[in-house]
Scaffold this active site. Structure first.
Site, PDB file in Angstrom:
ATOM      1  N   SER A 277      -9.548   4.152  -1.656  1.00  0.00           N
ATOM      2  CA  SER A 277      -8.167   3.839  -1.303  1.00  0.00           C
ATOM      3  C   SER A 277      -7.331   3.649  -2.566  1.00  0.00           C
ATOM      4  O   SER A 277      -7.248   4.542  -3.396  1.00  0.00           O
ATOM      5  CB  SER A 277      -8.142   2.604  -0.405  1.00  0.00           C
ATOM      6  OG  SER A 277      -6.856   2.402   0.149  1.00  0.00           O
TER       7      SER A 277
ATOM      8  N   ASP B  28      -8.620   6.651   5.386  1.00  0.00           N
ATOM      9  CA  ASP B  28      -8.957   5.788   4.250  1.00  0.00           C
ATOM     10  C   ASP B  28     -10.471   5.531   4.160  1.00  0.00           C
ATOM     11  O   ASP B  28     -11.115   5.167   5.147  1.00  0.00           O
ATOM     12  CB  ASP B  28      -8.226   4.450   4.411  1.00  0.00           C
ATOM     13  CG  ASP B  28      -8.198   3.640   3.133  1.00  0.00           C
ATOM     14  OD1 ASP B  28      -9.243   3.538   2.475  1.00  0.00           O
ATOM     15  OD2 ASP B  28      -7.126   3.117   2.798  1.00  0.00           O
TER      16      ASP B  28
END
Length: 822
Positions: A509, A661
Site C-alpha cells: 500500500s 490493496d
C-alpha cells in the site's frame, strides 16, 4: 481688498507668495524694473516710505488681461531680494500669461494654485500645467499640443507622467489619444508605470492595454512598479500590476537573481484568487506568496514560478510571514513545495526561532519534521531553544521546550549568558512530556532475547554467506509519512541515501508507493513533500475517492512509461491482492524474475503469458480447471500501475483493474518478503546460481511501521439473536465493532505478526529491527488535518531519537556496504 485693508490696519504681514488683489494707484510712484505684456516687476519706492514696509519690496504684479477692467491687478510675489524676485519673474512671465490666455481664468484662487505649482515645478511646460490641472480639453490648443511629449528638464517627467501622478483618468486617455510616448523614463529611472503604481487601478489598466514594455523596469532606487505600489500601500494597484503581467520574482534593490530564474507571471492566479491575498501584508513588499492566506493560492503561485524564497522589504521570506501570522496550512504548503527554512531574517532568526516565540505548537512541530536546524544561531548567537520566551504561559513554555528537547535540541554552551533553566548548560529542566499513551502488556523482554539470539547466531555463520539487506515498509494510507520520518532519521545516521543501503525492499500500500518512489530516484524529503501535497488532491469528496487525482500524481512522480524492469536497484516486492478470483490471491509486483519463472525457464516449461491455471476442483477422474490471465511480467508492468494497485484500499479508492490493496493479506510485508526470499534461494540453488543465492541470505531485516495506535476498550462486540429493542441496538453496535475487529486483524501490522517475523529471523540468525512509534491518537488513513499529521510526525521523530542506540546499530550494519551504483 477688504482683507488687505484690515491686514494693513492690524500690521499683519502677508506671506510673500500669497496672491493678493491690489489697486493700481499703489504703484504710481513705484519704478518698473521689467515688463512683459501684462506682467510687471516693480522695484522699491524711491525714497521708500518708512511707515509702509511694502515700499521696500520688489513685487511681481499681473494686470488682468483680456478684460475691459484694465485696472484690476494681482500681486503674485514680494521680496526684499532683487535676485529672487527677478528669478521668479522669469518663471512667471513665460507661463502665466499664456495659461490665462488659454484658460480664460484669472482669479485669486486660480492664480494662487498656478503660482504655487510653478514655484514647485519651475521648468514645467504649459502642457505639464494643463495635465496637472486636468484640463484635458485644452490639449486641442496648438500652444499646448506642441509640448504634449516634452520632458521636464529638471525631472524628466512628461505631461503623461504628470497626469498619471494626479490620477486623472480622462487626462490620461486624452494624452494617449495623441499617441504620446509610453516608453519615456524620467531622471530617476521611473517609467510611466512607476507613476501609476500609486495612482489607481483604472490608469494601470489603461496603460497596460497600450504597452507592457516598461512594466518591470527598475528605477534608480532599485524598485519596479510593483515594489512602488507595495510601498504606497495600494493593494488595488498591486493587483492591477499583477494582472498586467508584472514579474513577482524581481526583488527590490536589484538583489541578485539565480541565473536560471524564470519570470513569475501570476496574472491568472490573481484574477481567480484575489480575495485570498492579505492586503495588509502588501505594503511590506515581497511576492504574492507573502500575502497568501490559503493553501490553494500558494500551490498555484508556486506552479507559476513565484520565487518561494524571495525576501520582502523587511527581509522576510513567505515562510517567515506565515510563521509570524500563525498560518499553519500556508506554512505546510510552502514547506511541501521546498521552501527553505534555514534563511534568517535581519536579526538572523530562522523560521524556527520565530516559531518558538509564538504559541502555535503545530508550526514548531512542522518545522522540526521538515528538517529545520535545531542548532542554528541568530545574529546574537542564540539557538531556538534559548529563544523560547520564559514569559509565555507555563503550559506553552513547558510544551515547546519539551518538543525541542525530545528531538535532540542541545543546551547552550557554559559560556552563554542569560540562559534560563530550560537551556542553561547546568540546567536540568526539559519541559513536560505529554501524557503516556495507553498500551497493552509489552513483550519487550522476549523480543530483546530473540534479537540477541539472532545476532549471536548471525555472528557464528560465515559472513560471506550473508549479503542481503531487506527493508520492509508497512501500509497505512497517509500514515506513510511516518515511514518517511523513520527513514529520514535512519538515513541521517547512515549518511548515505537510504535506497542505496538495501538490496531488497518490500512494501504494501503506502509502503509500496514509497518504495517505488525511492527506487525511481526521489529523495525522502521529496517524498515527504509529495505526501503532504497528495493528501490535498487524493482525499477529496466522499469515499471511495476519485482515482484520477491519485493516478495523476503517481504518473507525475513515477513516469508514464517506466516499467518495473527499468528499476535495477534495489529488488522490489510490491504487494497487492488479485481480487478477480475466489479465493483471492496475493500478488507481488517484482522487478526481477520470480522463483517460479526461474524454474520454468531452467526446465523449459514456461507457459505462455496470458493464460495461467490458477484454481481447480477434482472429482474422481474429472478435473475442472479455471484459467485466468496472468499479470504482466516486469518488462511490461508499468511502475505507476503497480503503485496504484498496491494502494487500492477498499472503500477508500476503487479497485485498480483486478487488483486491490495488498494490505488485506500482508499489510506488514515482512513475512511475505521472507517467504519470497526463501523461495528464490531454493530456485537459485536448484538452478546452480549460487552467487545469486547468497544475495537472498540476509544480513539484516529492517521493518518500519506506520505507527501503533493507542489501545482502547471495546465493550459491545457480541453477536446474538435480539429479543427486544435494546438487544437490537446492542446487536448493531456489536456487528459494527466485530466488523472493525475483522478489518483490524486482516490489516494487522504490529503485535503477533511482528513477533512471528522476529522469531523467524531469530531462527535464521538474521538481526531483525522493527521501528514503529506509538501514536497518541488513532490517525485515519485519509487524515488531512495538518496539525494532526505534524504531531504524528513529531512523535515519530522523537521516537527515533529515543531509539538512537538501536538506530546506530542498524546504521553500523548498513553503512559499510559498497554503493550499489558503483
Amino acid at each position: 481688498m477688504f482683507n488687505s485693508f484690515f491686514r494693513g490696519l492690524l500690521g499683519i504681514e502677508e506671506q510673500p507668495t500669497k496672491v493678493l488683489e491690489v489697486r493700481s494707484d499703489n504703484y504710481i510712484s513705484r519704478p518698473i524694473h521689467y515688463r512683459e505684456d501684462s506682467m510687471l516687476l516693480y522695484g522699491p519706492k524711491i525714497p521708500p516710505d518708512t511707515k509702509n514696509p511694502k515700499d521696500k519690496l520688489y513685487e511681481i504684479v499681473l494686470h488682468k488681461p483680456f478684460t475691459e477692467s484694465l485696472h484690476q491687478m494681482f500681486s503674485l510675489f514680494r521680496s526684499e531680494n532683487q535676485e529672487s524676485a527677478e528669478d521668479k519673474f522669469i518663471v512667471f512671465k513665460e507661463k502665466i500669461p499664456l495659461f490665462i490666455k488659454i484658460t480664460k481664468e484669472c482669479s485669486v484662487q486660480s492664480l494662487q494654485k498656478l503660482c504655487d505649482t510653478l514655484s514647485e515645478h519651475r521648468s514645467w511646460t504649459i502642457a505639464h500645467l494643463v495635465a496637472h490641472f486636468g484640463l484635458y480639453e485644452l490639449f486641442n490648443e496648438p500652444d499646448v499640443q506642441r509640448h504634449f511629449d516634452d520632458p521636464d528638464p529638471a525631472t524628466g517627467a512628461t505631461p503623461l507622467m504628470v497626469s498619471v501622478n494626479t490620477g486623472n483618468v480622462r487626462m490620461v486617455q486624452t494624452l494617449l489619444s495623441l499617441n504620446c510616448s509610453l516608453n519615456a523614463i524620467d531622471l530617476e529611472g521611473n517609467s510611466v508605470f512607476h507613476y501609476a503604481a500609486a495612482s489607481n487601478k483604472e490608469i494601470i489598466n489603461i496603460l497596460a492595454s497600450k504597452t507592457s514594455s516598461s512594466l518591470n523596469y527598475y528605477n534608480k532606487q532599485g524598485y519596479t512598479p510593483l515594489h512602488m505600489a507595495c510601498l504606497a500601500n495600494a493593494p488595488d494597484c498591486v493587483r492591477a500590476l499583477l494582472l498586467a503581467g508584472a514579474d513577482v520574482n524581481l526583488s527590490a534593490a536589484k538583489r541578485s537573481q539565480p541565473p536560471n530564474a524564470l519570470p513569475g507571471i501570476v496574472c491568472d492566479i490573481v484574477q481567480d484568487k484575489h480575495p485570498k491575498l492579505y492586503q495588509q501584508d502588501m505594503k511590506h513588499g515581497g511576492t504574492p506568496l507573502h500575502w497568501a492566506i490559503s493553501r490553494e493560492v500558494i500551490e498555484a503561485l508556486v506552479d507559476k514560478n513565484c520565487d518561494i524564497n524571495a525576501l520582502n522589504f523587511d527581509g522576510l521570506t513567505a515562510l517567515h510571514v506565515m510563521v509570524l501570522r500563525g498560518r499553519l496550512e500556508c506554512a505546510i504548503a510552502l514547506l511541501s513545495r521546498g521552501a527553505e527554512h534555514s534563511i534568517g531574517d535581519k536579526e538572523g532568526n530562522t523560521s524556527l526561532h520565530l516559531s518558538v516565540k509564538q504559541t502555535n505548537i503545530s508550526i514548531v512541530q512542522a518545522l522540526i519534521v521538515f528538517g529545520a536546524d535545531l542548532e542554528a544561531k541568530n545574529n546574537a548567537g542564540f539557538t531556538a531553544r534559548h529563544t523560547v520566551p520564559a514569559e509565555m504561559s507555563d503550559s506553552a513554555y513547558d510544551k515547546i521546550l519539551y518538543i525541542l528537547h525530545a528531538v535532540g535540541a542541545q543546551r547552550c554552551p557554559p559560556e552563554m549568558a542569560g540562559c534560563g533553566p530550560g537551556c542553561s548548560a547546568r540546567g536540568e529542566y526539559n519541559g513536560v512530556p505529554p501524557p503516556p499513551v495507553p498500551t497493552t502488556d509489552g513483550r519487550e523482554v522476549i523480543s530483546d532475547m530473540l534479537t540477541s539470539a539472532a545476532v549471536v547466531k548471525s555472528a557464528s555463520l560465515e559472513s560471506n554467506m550473508k549479503q542481503g539487506r531487506l527493508l520492509c515498509l508497512d501500509g497505512g494510507g497517509i500514515r506513510g509519512l511516518v515511514l518517511i520520518q523513520l527513514l529520514i532519521n535512519l538515513e541521517a545516521a547512515i549518511e548515505q541515501p537510504i535506497i542505496h543501503c538495501f538490496d531488497w525492499v518490500a512494501g504494501t500500500s503506502t509502503g509500496g508507493i514509497l518504495a517505488l518512489a525511492l527506487a525511481a530516484g526521489k529523495t525522502l524529503r521529496e517524498c515527504q513533500q509529495l505526501y503532504f501535497r497528495m493528501k490535498e488532491f487524493a482525499f477529496v469528496g466522499m469515499r471511495p475517492y476519485p482515482s484520477e487525482p491519485l493516478e495523476s500524481i503517481l504518473k507525475e512522480c513515477l513516469g508514464t512509461e517506466t516499467v518495473m524492469a527499468d528499476i535495477t536497484h534495489p529488488k522490489l516486492m510490491i504487494l497487492a491482492v488479485l481480487a478477480d478470483r475466489k479465493p483471492v490471491d496475493l500478488h507481488i509486483f517484482r522487478n526481477y524474475e520470480s522463483a517460479q519463472d526461474i524454474l520454468d525457464r531452467y526446465n523449459g516449461t514456461s507457459s505462455p503469458r496470458g493464460a495461467a491455471s490458477t484454481a481447480g476442483a477434482e472429482t474422481g477422474a474429472r478435473r475442472t480447471v479455471v484459467s485466468l490471465a496472468a499479470p504482466p511480467p516486469p518488462a511490461e508492468q508499468l511502475v505507476w500501475q503497480a503503485a496504484r494497485a498496491t494502494g487500492a484500499a477498499p472503500s477508500y479508492f476503487r479497485a485498480s483493474g483486478r487488483y486491490i490493496d495488498g494490505g488485506l493479506m500482508g499489510n506488514n510485508p515482512t513475512l511475505d518478503a521472507l517467504t519470497e526470499l526463501a523461495e528464490l534461494r531454493l530456485a537459485y540453488e536448484g538452478t546452480g546460481q549460487h552467487e545469486e543465492a547468497k544475495k537472498t541470505n540476509l544480513k539484516i531485516v529492517v521493518s518500519c511501521g506506520t505507527g501503533r495506535i493507542p489501545v482502547s476498550e471495546i465493550k459491545d462486540y457480541d453477536v446474538f439473536k435480539p429479543e427486544g429493542l435494546w438487544d437490537t441496538a446492542r446487536l448493531a453496535w456489536g456487528l459494527s465493532a466485530l466488523g472493525n475487529l475483522l478489518v483490524d486483524q486482516a490489516t494487522q501490522c504490529d503485535g503477533r505478526v511482528v513477533e512471528r517475523a522476529r522469531a523467524w529471523c531469530a531462527c535464521a540468525g538474521v538481526p531483525y529491527q522493527r521501528f514503529s512509534p506509538r501514536l497518541a491518537r488513532d490517525v485515519a488513513m485519509d487524515e488531512r488535518a495538518d496539525d494532526r499529521l505534524v504531531a504524528m510526525l513529531w512523535e515519530a521523530h522523537a521516537y527515533m531519537r529515543e531509539c538512537r542506540d538501536r538506530v546506530a546499530e542498524v546504521a553500523a550494519l548498513l553503512r559499510h556496504q559498497p554503493d550499489p551504483q558503483k
